[in-house]
Write a protein that holds these residues in place. Sequence first.
Motif, mmCIF file in Angstrom:
data_model
loop_
_atom_site.group_PDB
_atom_site.id
_atom_site.type_symbol
_atom_site.label_atom_id
_atom_site.label_comp_id
_atom_site.label_asym_id
_atom_site.label_seq_id
_atom_site.Cartn_x
_atom_site.Cartn_y
_atom_site.Cartn_z
ATOM 1 N N ASP A 111 9.732 10.791 -7.764
ATOM 2 C CA ASP A 111 8.348 10.725 -7.409
ATOM 3 C C ASP A 111 9.246 12.056 -6.042
ATOM 4 O O ASP A 111 9.815 11.643 -5.466
ATOM 5 C CB ASP A 111 7.807 10.194 -7.177
ATOM 6 C CG ASP A 111 6.828 9.407 -7.827
ATOM 7 O OD1 ASP A 111 7.196 9.995 -9.217
ATOM 8 O OD2 ASP A 111 6.469 8.396 -7.540
ATOM 9 N N LYS A 163 7.282 13.718 -3.460
ATOM 10 C CA LYS A 163 5.592 13.768 -2.660
ATOM 11 C C LYS A 163 6.052 14.582 -1.075
ATOM 12 O O LYS A 163 6.942 14.236 -0.288
ATOM 13 C CB LYS A 163 5.178 12.596 -2.226
ATOM 14 C CG LYS A 163 5.120 11.892 -3.197
ATOM 15 C CD LYS A 163 4.095 10.277 -3.019
ATOM 16 C CE LYS A 163 3.793 9.432 -4.473
ATOM 17 N NZ LYS A 163 2.948 8.098 -4.389
ATOM 18 N N GLU A 198 5.549 15.620 2.354
ATOM 19 C CA GLU A 198 4.937 14.096 2.989
ATOM 20 C C GLU A 198 4.473 14.884 5.072
ATOM 21 O O GLU A 198 3.213 14.490 5.618
ATOM 22 C CB GLU A 198 6.057 13.236 3.789
ATOM 23 C CG GLU A 198 5.718 12.702 5.125
ATOM 24 C CD GLU A 198 4.926 11.577 3.980
ATOM 25 O OE1 GLU A 198 4.090 10.725 5.405
ATOM 26 O OE2 GLU A 198 4.792 10.844 3.366
ATOM 27 N N ARG A 222 -7.027 13.905 12.071
ATOM 28 C CA ARG A 222 -6.156 12.558 12.750
ATOM 29 C C ARG A 222 -4.937 12.860 13.700
ATOM 30 O O ARG A 222 -3.950 13.032 12.678
ATOM 31 C CB ARG A 222 -6.639 11.073 12.241
ATOM 32 C CG ARG A 222 -6.050 10.007 12.462
ATOM 33 C CD ARG A 222 -5.068 8.488 11.550
ATOM 34 N NE ARG A 222 -4.176 9.266 10.605
ATOM 35 C CZ ARG A 222 -3.892 9.597 9.257
ATOM 36 N NH1 ARG A 222 -4.999 8.540 8.816
ATOM 37 N NH2 ARG A 222 -2.868 9.666 9.049
ATOM 38 N N ASP A 262 -2.179 10.904 14.353
ATOM 39 C CA ASP A 262 -1.127 9.956 14.492
ATOM 40 C C ASP A 262 0.289 9.830 15.403
ATOM 41 O O ASP A 262 0.468 8.811 15.456
ATOM 42 C CB ASP A 262 -0.446 10.479 13.295
ATOM 43 C CG ASP A 262 -1.047 11.075 11.320
ATOM 44 O OD1 ASP A 262 -1.682 10.101 12.137
ATOM 45 O OD2 ASP A 262 -1.471 11.443 11.316
ATOM 46 N N GLN A 265 2.242 14.958 15.524
ATOM 47 C CA GLN A 265 1.575 14.824 13.934
ATOM 48 C C GLN A 265 0.318 13.952 14.738
ATOM 49 O O GLN A 265 -0.272 13.884 14.406
ATOM 50 C CB GLN A 265 2.883 13.631 13.708
ATOM 51 C CG GLN A 265 1.811 13.399 10.882
ATOM 52 C CD GLN A 265 3.160 12.549 11.159
ATOM 53 O OE1 GLN A 265 3.963 12.606 11.314
ATOM 54 N NE2 GLN A 265 2.665 11.623 10.412
ATOM 55 N N THR A 313 -3.114 14.842 10.810
ATOM 56 C CA THR A 313 -3.253 14.826 9.543
ATOM 57 C C THR A 313 -5.075 14.770 8.905
ATOM 58 O O THR A 313 -5.759 14.226 9.659
ATOM 59 C CB THR A 313 -3.050 13.220 9.159
ATOM 60 O OG1 THR A 313 -1.537 12.650 9.111
ATOM 61 C CG2 THR A 313 -3.236 13.290 7.650
ATOM 62 N N GLY A 315 -8.917 12.388 4.744
ATOM 63 C CA GLY A 315 -8.354 12.433 3.261
ATOM 64 C C GLY A 315 -7.102 12.966 2.581
ATOM 65 O O GLY A 315 -6.508 12.608 1.601
ATOM 66 N N SER A 316 -6.021 13.500 3.434
ATOM 67 C CA SER A 316 -5.159 13.780 3.023
ATOM 68 C C SER A 316 -3.289 12.933 3.684
ATOM 69 O O SER A 316 -4.059 12.282 4.033
ATOM 70 C CB SER A 316 -4.458 15.237 3.717
ATOM 71 O OG SER A 316 -3.731 15.863 3.457
ATOM 72 N N GLU A 317 -3.129 13.118 2.432
ATOM 73 C CA GLU A 317 -1.105 11.962 2.785
ATOM 74 C C GLU A 317 -0.011 12.915 3.171
ATOM 75 O O GLU A 317 0.886 12.558 3.566
ATOM 76 C CB GLU A 317 -0.959 11.772 1.073
ATOM 77 C CG GLU A 317 -1.667 10.667 1.102
ATOM 78 C CD GLU A 317 -1.375 9.664 -0.726
ATOM 79 O OE1 GLU A 317 -0.532 9.737 -1.006
ATOM 80 O OE2 GLU A 317 -2.174 9.747 -1.314
ATOM 81 N N CYS A 318 -0.326 14.401 3.574
ATOM 82 C CA CYS A 318 0.611 15.094 3.840
ATOM 83 C C CYS A 318 -0.436 15.661 5.895
ATOM 84 O O CYS A 318 -1.090 15.680 5.463
ATOM 85 C CB CYS A 318 0.399 16.280 3.058
ATOM 86 S SG CYS A 318 1.842 17.585 3.993
ATOM 87 N N SER A 319 0.178 15.174 6.202
ATOM 88 C CA SER A 319 0.240 15.527 7.350
ATOM 89 C C SER A 319 1.205 16.891 8.367
ATOM 90 O O SER A 319 1.567 17.947 7.173
ATOM 91 C CB SER A 319 1.206 14.437 8.519
ATOM 92 O OG SER A 319 0.531 13.149 8.330
#
Length: 148
Positions: free
Chosen positions: A2, A4, A6, A29, A31, A44, A46, A49-53
Amino acid sequence: MDLKLEVIVLPVADVDRAKAFYVERLGFRLDADFPVDEGYRVVQATPPGSECSIIFGTGVTAAAPGSVQGLHLIVTDIEKAVAELTERGITVEGPFHDATGAFHHAGAKDRVPGAHPERSSYGSFAAFTDPDGNSWFLQEITRRAPGR
């Protein structure tokens, strides 16, 4: 294996201005904000609703401020998203769709005003830039392609 996505590093000229834009105006958001020393600060944030920042700061990239182009944020209702960003004081171009019906061209070539006539998923866009000129697109996706 995998893989992903990030983080995307954005080159900015003014870290506090970028932080205000992404966190306060866009609603990302916050972080982290690590002011390590005068030449090194890492922020950082985000998207909701996203998993990527995104990361920006001082000493995090050698790229010129504003040189990142074509980042995409996915929305389920392009018109609602454009209205909300406009209410937040962000200048947004669109919605629009491409004359070819496939993705969009670089720049404004072949942009047709208005959302895709059938509102087909992946077919409607809007565009905006951050204060440094890094460019973003909103892309309407209501139903993901198989395997996504």
